[in-house]
Write a protein that holds these residues in place. Structure first.
Motif, PDB file in Angstrom:
ATOM      1  N   SER A 199       0.882  -1.216  -0.191  1.00  0.00           N
ATOM      2  CA  SER A 199      -0.024  -0.016   0.082  1.00  0.00           C
ATOM      3  C   SER A 199       0.928   1.245  -0.067  1.00  0.00           C
ATOM      4  N   PHE A 200       0.266   2.437  -0.495  1.00  0.00           N
ATOM      5  CA  PHE A 200       0.983   3.425  -0.614  1.00  0.00           C
ATOM      6  C   PHE A 200       1.376   4.094   0.781  1.00  0.00           C
ATOM      7  N   THR A 201       0.200   3.803   1.663  1.00  0.00           N
ATOM      8  CA  THR A 201       0.565   4.023   2.961  1.00  0.00           C
ATOM      9  C   THR A 201       1.856   3.429   3.631  1.00  0.00           C
ATOM     10  N   HIS A 202       2.286   2.411   3.331  1.00  0.00           N
ATOM     11  CA  HIS A 202       3.562   1.740   3.803  1.00  0.00           C
ATOM     12  C   HIS A 202       4.696   1.561   2.632  1.00  0.00           C
ATOM     13  N   LEU A 203       4.529   2.065   1.476  1.00  0.00           N
ATOM     14  CA  LEU A 203       5.841   1.954   0.748  1.00  0.00           C
ATOM     15  C   LEU A 203       6.670   2.962   0.884  1.00  0.00           C
ATOM     16  N   LEU A 218       8.919   6.032  -0.507  1.00  0.00           N
ATOM     17  CA  LEU A 218       8.792   6.973  -1.625  1.00  0.00           C
ATOM     18  C   LEU A 218       9.276   6.341  -2.873  1.00  0.00           C
ATOM     19  N   GLY A 219      10.404   5.740  -3.034  1.00  0.00           N
ATOM     20  CA  GLY A 219      10.887   5.100  -4.070  1.00  0.00           C
ATOM     21  C   GLY A 219      10.135   4.208  -4.647  1.00  0.00           C
ATOM     22  N   ALA A 220       9.649   3.240  -3.729  1.00  0.00           N
ATOM     23  CA  ALA A 220       8.746   2.132  -4.417  1.00  0.00           C
ATOM     24  C   ALA A 220       7.661   2.563  -5.052  1.00  0.00           C
ATOM     25  N   ALA A 221       6.964   3.479  -4.126  1.00  0.00           N
ATOM     26  CA  ALA A 221       5.685   4.008  -4.442  1.00  0.00           C
ATOM     27  C   ALA A 221       5.744   4.729  -6.026  1.00  0.00           C
ATOM     28  N   TYR A 249      -9.718  -4.931   0.528  1.00  0.00           N
ATOM     29  CA  TYR A 249      -8.857  -3.832   0.072  1.00  0.00           C
ATOM     30  C   TYR A 249      -8.908  -3.737  -1.621  1.00  0.00           C
ATOM     31  N   LEU A 250      -9.152  -5.036  -2.113  1.00  0.00           N
ATOM     32  CA  LEU A 250      -9.006  -5.063  -3.711  1.00  0.00           C
ATOM     33  C   LEU A 250     -10.329  -4.468  -4.150  1.00  0.00           C
ATOM     34  N   THR A 251     -11.499  -4.707  -3.455  1.00  0.00           N
ATOM     35  CA  THR A 251     -12.601  -3.764  -3.958  1.00  0.00           C
ATOM     36  C   THR A 251     -12.651  -2.511  -3.536  1.00  0.00           C
ATOM     37  N   ASN A 264      -7.941   1.099  -8.188  1.00  0.00           N
ATOM     38  CA  ASN A 264      -6.824   1.916  -9.000  1.00  0.00           C
ATOM     39  C   ASN A 264      -5.805   1.952  -8.508  1.00  0.00           C
ATOM     40  N   GLN A 265      -5.503   1.227  -7.385  1.00  0.00           N
ATOM     41  CA  GLN A 265      -4.206   1.322  -6.639  1.00  0.00           C
ATOM     42  C   GLN A 265      -3.371   0.421  -7.491  1.00  0.00           C
ATOM     43  N   PRO A 266      -2.215   0.901  -8.063  1.00  0.00           N
ATOM     44  CA  PRO A 266      -1.369   0.343  -9.036  1.00  0.00           C
ATOM     45  C   PRO A 266      -0.977  -1.179  -8.746  1.00  0.00           C
ATOM     46  N   TYR A 267      -0.641  -1.624  -7.493  1.00  0.00           N
ATOM     47  CA  TYR A 267      -0.361  -2.965  -7.071  1.00  0.00           C
ATOM     48  C   TYR A 267      -1.902  -3.852  -7.491  1.00  0.00           C
ATOM     49  N   ILE A 268      -2.904  -3.476  -7.044  1.00  0.00           N
ATOM     50  CA  ILE A 268      -4.038  -3.994  -7.207  1.00  0.00           C
ATOM     51  C   ILE A 268      -4.425  -4.387  -8.631  1.00  0.00           C
ATOM     52  N   ALA A 269      -4.282  -2.994  -9.683  1.00  0.00           N
ATOM     53  CA  ALA A 269      -4.586  -3.124 -10.817  1.00  0.00           C
ATOM     54  C   ALA A 269      -3.602  -3.992 -11.597  1.00  0.00           C
ATOM     55  N   ILE A 270      -2.342  -4.053 -11.294  1.00  0.00           N
ATOM     56  CA  ILE A 270      -1.388  -4.801 -12.029  1.00  0.00           C
ATOM     57  C   ILE A 270      -1.370  -6.286 -11.669  1.00  0.00           C
ATOM     58  N   HIS A 271      -1.479  -6.597 -10.307  1.00  0.00           N
ATOM     59  CA  HIS A 271      -1.258  -7.822  -9.968  1.00  0.00           C
ATOM     60  C   HIS A 271      -2.663  -8.712  -9.478  1.00  0.00           C
ATOM     61  N   ASP A 272      -3.272  -8.098  -9.118  1.00  0.00           N
ATOM     62  CA  ASP A 272      -4.566  -8.719  -8.449  1.00  0.00           C
ATOM     63  C   ASP A 272      -5.893  -8.819  -9.105  1.00  0.00           C
TER      64      ASP A 272
END
Length: 241
Positions: free
Chosen positions: A4-8, A10-13, A198-200, A204-212
């Protein structure tokens, strides 16, 4: 690795955002960024339907995607993200992400055995939820807390799970052997509220859109008869844990 962007960091985000932008620029669909489903046979051995609500406990990488897939599976009454394999004292997201607590990100699935069987849940788990040949990782997520595991609550579940793994290995449906560990559940600890549904909540969160989200699409394509468009959310489930 945190998603999640809350815990990523800055570089990873920024990296995740860059991937999303690049995919959009190149007109790459999200499905290409995730692993394809593997078409596998149904288990030869399965549990009897029985009466009442049954429970399956599965770990296959980030619990966001695992929960999301089973929330779109017909016959599932509730799917809760949580932790299994370690103690109650360290069953929290901050500690388990160190990889030192023994936990795995896990989903507890309550289901109606007259609508879907334990074996069918395992077939979906091995086919579209994750890659069971990856040891202590799933895609970009690395660490023992992302391991593939089946936590059983009966000898019958253990027999079905082990027989199915042997069946799939013998059929050589994967290029490498399955590394999924099967063992008894000692305890399941629900994850923090912000991890549930979380998925629902964050499509639009990039991780969800790309991987889930592609996993949910694979469920719809490969297991159409077991797919339901409306997810069974923890916040609305009639079956509690």
């Amino acid at each position: 690795m945190s998603r999640s962007f809350t815990h990523l960091t800055l570089g990873a985000a920024l990296g995740a955002l860059a991937i999303s932008v690049l995919a959009s620029t190149l007109a790459i669909t999200p499905a290409r960024a995730a692993e394809d489903a593997v078409i596998i046979p149904a288990p030869v051995m399965d549990l009897k339907a029985g009466d009442g609500v049954q429970t399956a406990i599965l770990a296959g990488g980030c619990f966001w995607g695992v929960q999301g897939v089973f929330q779109h599976t017909a016959g599932v009454l509730n799917a809760v993200s949580g932790y299994a394999g370690g103690s109650k004292a360290t069953a929290n997201y901050t500690m388990i992400t160190t990889g030192a607590t023994g936990h795995a990100e896990t989903v507890e699935i309550k289901y109606d055995p007259k609508k879907i069987s334990y074996g069918k849940l395992l077939q979906i788990f091995f086919s579209v939820v994750h890659d069971p040949t990856q040891l202590n990782r799933q895609g970009p997520d690395v660490g023992s807390h992302y391991r593939s595991a089946i936590f059983t609550n009966s000898d019958e579940q253990k027999k079905v799970a082990e027989a199915y793994i042997a069946q799939l290995n013998a059929a050589k449906v994967y290029k490498k052997p399955i590394v999924t560990k099967v063992g008894p559940l000692e305890a399941f600890y629900p994850a923090e509220a912000y991890h549930q549904d979380y998925l629902t909540l964050h499509p639009n969160q990039p991780y969800i859109a790309i991987h889930d989200l592609p996993k949910v699409e694979n469920l719809k394509k490969v297991f159409a008869e077991h797919y339901t468009a409306k997810p069974t959310l923890v916040s609305q489930a009639k079956v509690t844990n």
